[in-house]
Scaffold this active site. Structure first.
Site, PDB file in Angstrom:
ATOM      1  CD  GLN A  27      -1.552  -1.301  -3.856  1.00 52.66           C
ATOM      2  OE1 GLN A  27      -2.025  -2.135  -3.082  1.00 52.66           O
ATOM      3  NE2 GLN A  27      -2.188  -0.933  -4.958  1.00 52.66           N
ATOM      4  CB  CYS A  28       5.838  -2.291  -0.389  1.00 49.05           C
ATOM      5  SG  CYS A  28       7.031  -2.982   0.767  1.00 49.05           S
ATOM      6  N   GLY A  29       5.409  -0.760   2.412  1.00 48.96           N
ATOM      7  CA  GLY A  29       6.004   0.216   3.310  1.00 48.96           C
ATOM      8  C   GLY A  29       7.359   0.694   2.821  1.00 48.96           C
ATOM      9  CB  THR A  31       6.349   2.020  -2.038  1.00 48.60           C
ATOM     10  OG1 THR A  31       5.736   0.724  -2.082  1.00 48.60           O
ATOM     11  CG2 THR A  31       6.124   2.708  -3.370  1.00 48.60           C
TER      12      THR A  31
END
Length: 154
Positions: A27-29, A31
């Site tokens: 759930q990361c930018g 990803t």
């Protein structure tokens, strides 16, 4: 290290291979780096590169799921086929021993010390030496990483 399926795997199984090791999160930018990591694994796997993913929830709680959820996400969203491991800590007193070793090495272009965010990447050459460390924003398929992989593979 424990695999994402819960079995213990000796990292010695990768002796003689070049490794690209990354702490990953769903759930990361960053990803979408999963796609680039998979591309590297497919493009260079036949020459001896293995990508290893280590999920970590230490940065913005961006990997909250359990191993089964992480595995399903990676396979269905990004077609990940490279080896994935169980969720670990990469910093602090509960840091996994692999990351204690990796973060202690005098690396370039990103130097030694704690991991700053998701998707920090370590390149290990065939002899087991840490050849390079790349900051999280460095795209897996960047010229910088691809050139370093080419060198590590010989």
């Amino acid at each position: 290290a424990k695999t994402i399926d819960g079995t213990e795997r000796s990292l010695g199984e990768y002796t003689g291979k070049a490794l690209l090791i990354a702490n990953v999160a769903s759930q990361c930018g960053l990803t979408p780096h999963y796609a680039g990591l998979e591309e590297l694994y497919k493009n260079f796997g036949g020459r001896g590169l293995v990508v290893l993913g280590f999920p970590c929830n230490q940065f913005g709680a961006q990997e909250p799921g359990g191993e089964a959820q992480i595995k399903t996400f990676c396979e269905t969203r990004y077609g990940v086929t490279f080896p994935m491991f169980a969720k670990i800590d990469v910093n602090g007193p509960t840091r996994h021993p692999l990351y204690a070793f990796l973060t202690a090495q005098p690396t370039q272009p990103d130097g030694p010390g704690d991991i700053g965010w998701n998707f920090a990447k370590f390149l290990i050459d065939r002899s087991g030496k840490v050849a390079a460390r790349f900051a999280p924003p460095t795209a897996p398929v960047s010229d910088e990483i691809v050139n370093a992989i080419e060198t590590a593979l010989g």
